[in-house]
Design an enzyme around this catalytic site. Structure first.
Site, PDB file in Angstrom:
ATOM      1  N   ASP A  32       0.260  -1.814   7.265  1.00 46.03           N
ATOM      2  CA  ASP A  32       0.591  -3.203   7.592  1.00 46.03           C
ATOM      3  C   ASP A  32       1.916  -3.610   6.951  1.00 46.03           C
ATOM      4  O   ASP A  32       2.400  -4.715   7.162  1.00 46.03           O
ATOM      5  CB  ASP A  32      -0.547  -4.180   7.245  1.00 46.03           C
ATOM      6  CG  ASP A  32      -0.937  -4.183   5.786  1.00 46.03           C
ATOM      7  OD1 ASP A  32      -0.409  -3.363   5.011  1.00 46.03           O
ATOM      8  OD2 ASP A  32      -1.796  -5.021   5.411  1.00 46.03           O
TER       9      ASP A  32
ATOM     10  N   ASP B 115      -2.360   1.565   4.892  1.00 45.02           N
ATOM     11  CA  ASP B 115      -2.979   1.060   6.117  1.00 45.02           C
ATOM     12  C   ASP B 115      -1.930   0.517   7.091  1.00 45.02           C
ATOM     13  O   ASP B 115      -2.278  -0.141   8.080  1.00 45.02           O
ATOM     14  CB  ASP B 115      -4.067   0.023   5.820  1.00 45.02           C
ATOM     15  CG  ASP B 115      -3.527  -1.241   5.159  1.00 45.02           C
ATOM     16  OD1 ASP B 115      -2.469  -1.162   4.505  1.00 45.02           O
ATOM     17  OD2 ASP B 115      -4.162  -2.300   5.299  1.00 45.02           O
TER      18      ASP B 115
ATOM     19  N   ASP C 228       2.750   1.559   4.009  1.00 49.87           N
ATOM     20  CA  ASP C 228       1.728   1.771   2.982  1.00 49.87           C
ATOM     21  C   ASP C 228       0.513   2.438   3.639  1.00 49.87           C
ATOM     22  O   ASP C 228       0.569   2.840   4.799  1.00 49.87           O
ATOM     23  CB  ASP C 228       1.377   0.443   2.290  1.00 49.87           C
ATOM     24  CG  ASP C 228       0.680  -0.530   3.226  1.00 49.87           C
ATOM     25  OD1 ASP C 228       0.892  -0.428   4.450  1.00 49.87           O
ATOM     26  OD2 ASP C 228      -0.082  -1.398   2.748  1.00 49.87           O
TER      27      ASP C 228
ATOM     28  N   SER D 140      -5.304  -0.284   1.109  1.00 50.97           N
ATOM     29  CA  SER D 140      -3.924  -0.671   1.390  1.00 50.97           C
ATOM     30  C   SER D 140      -2.912   0.196   0.636  1.00 50.97           C
ATOM     31  O   SER D 140      -2.790   1.371   0.900  1.00 50.97           O
ATOM     32  CB  SER D 140      -3.763  -2.159   1.091  1.00 50.97           C
ATOM     33  OG  SER D 140      -2.540  -2.631   1.564  1.00 50.97           O
TER      34      SER D 140
END
Ligand code: MG
Length: 457
Positions: free
Chosen positions: A241, A239, A237, A94
């Site tokens: 999300d 990933d 960020d 993440s």
């Protein structure tokens, strides 16, 4: 849980996190899930392919077929799970620095696994109960290259494309070399925006900026917004999300402020929203104004997901939920934080008014944080006892789901031990700086006294 935290498992590659460990997670998950096939996706980290290979071997060894999605944002992977009804592993850390990686587990219902189901998989990892397949029953591995394309098509169908296109917006985009670099530039262009980018090449060394989109790392995006005369800057960020924003003047917008602006547009009287116990006064004020209920959970996105599911099962409408770090849920769309979707929801509003105007009601808030360091468990216990006693006698409703949160209507204070350092943290927020500081000091006083007593003993 020993292995999984509230957002899966994370570690530094070569230290805590190894291919052997990911292999065991995959064997355990492949055994626990009654699925014929399981997907694997990853973000752009240098260790992603190595760990995805280990996961694929683990799954095939317990007789499960594997769909390799390659590099994909977490919300694209979650959509794949939802649409094709198969669970999977997302290899991502993440927002953590490049040397980290981790595993998120997603159920066949398209929702990240909650604590119960993670615990069951963890037990299996620790007891090494794997259903190892015989030579003629090992799983086959296939490459699937359509997940990102289908995800973007889904996004385009889910937002007000006409309104956004008609507004002729210029979007400055900073995917931060993460998985969003593969989808967000394409998505916002196809929404009819002019798109300019920075850090938009997928790169596991993150040469332009680190994966966490915090204000101090977004100078290049702010410069780009100004240089390109853009209407908004959007950063993700690793990933993708999360979405955090820069306004049309190149000013960073606090995640709490953008969440409040999105919530103000989304919530109606009688709705419920969900946030963690460190929720900003800005969202409290929005709920108060529109007559919506605010439900708090312990910190961690899986806790928010679990609560949203419970509320929806009870027939409540939960159109938006999330945290002040740019992670926003729009559960009517999908029960996942999605940086591209959140960005487009803001664009629907920007089509009417500039970003600075949208967030103006939520910029004048003051936050205070005090850190009280301790050395022994006895000191920590004494400090928390003092916090409990203060909360019990305070002129505010205490919330004890995760630490002690006291809501005073116009302001709040939260006392909570840090999850990563030997410190008790005190947070306070109000519109007035003196009010926030005095609330924090008021509760800090007996906690400091308890710490000194414990030290003297
Ligand atoms: Mg993330």
């Amino acid at each position: 849980m020993q292995l999984f935290g509230s957002s899966g498992t994370r570690g530094v590659v070569g230290e805590g996190l190894s291919p052997e460990f990911v292999l065991r997670i995959a064997k355990a998950a492949g055994t626990a899930w009654s699925a014929d096939s399981v997907f694997i996706a990853r973000d752009t980290r240098t260790s992603g392919e190595m760990l995805a290979n280990a996961a694929a071997s683990g799954l095939a060894s317990v007789g499960v077929d594997v769909d390799r999605l390659g590099t994909a944002p977490t919300p694209a992977a979650v959509r794949y799970a939802d649409v094709y009804g198969r669970p999977g592993l997302v290899i991502t850390a993440s927002h953590n620095p490049p040397e980290y990686n981790g595993v998120k587990l997603v159920g066949a219902d398209g929702v990240e696994l909650g604590v119960d189901r993670l615990e069951r998989i963890e037990e299996r990892i620790l007891s090494e109960e794997f259903s190892i397949a015989t030579w003629d029953a090992v799983g086959t591995v296939s490459r699937v290259d359509s997940a990102n394309r289908e995800y973007v098509a889904d996004l385009l169908a889910a937002v007000d494309r006409e309104a956004i296109a008609a507004a002729d917006l210029t979007v400055a985009l900073d995917p931060g070399h993460g998985a969003g670099a593969l989808t967000s530039p394409d998505f916002f262009r196809r929404l009819g925006c002019e798109v300019v980018t920075v850090n938009a090449t997928p790169d596991g060394f993150f040469p332009g900026r680190q994966p966490e989109p915090v204000a101090s790392r977004l100078d290049d995006l702010r410069t780009l917004v100004t240089a390109a005369d853009a209407d908004v800057g959007i950063a993700h960020d690793g990933d993708a999300d999360r979405a955090v924003f820069v306004d049309e003047a190149g000013e960073f917008v606090a995640g709490e402020a953008s969440l409040a602006a999105l919530a103000a547009a989304e919530l109606d009287t009688g709705d419920t929203t969900v946030a963690a116990v460190n929720v900003s006064q800005r969202l409290v004020d929005v709920c108060e104004r529109v007559g919506a209920d605010l439900e708090l959970t312990p910190i961690g996105s899986t806790n928010i997901i679990s609560r949203i599911r419970e509320l929806r099962a009870d027939g409540k409408r939960v159109p938006i939920a999330g945290e002040g770090n740019g992670g926003v849920f729009f559960p009517n769309y999908r029960l996942v934080r999605d940086g591209a979707y959140a960005g487009a929801k803001l664009l629907e509003l920007v089509a009417e008014r500039p970003v600075s105007e949208l967030v103006a009601p939520y910029t004048d808030y003051e936050n205070v944080r005090l850190d009280l360091a301790y050395e022994t468990d006895a000191e920590l216990d004494a400090m928390l006892d003092a916090a409990r006693a203060f909360a019990a006698s305070a002129a505010a409703d205490p919330d004890t789901k995760d630490g002690y949160r006291l809501d005073y209507g116009d302001a709040w204070v939260l006392v909570r031990p840090s999850g990563t350092e030997p410190k008790v943290r005190i947070y306070a927020e109000a519109r007035d700086a003196d009010r926030a500081r005095s609330l924090a000091e008021e509760i800090a006083e007996p906690i400091r006294a308890a710490l000194e007593n414990a030290r003297a003993e």
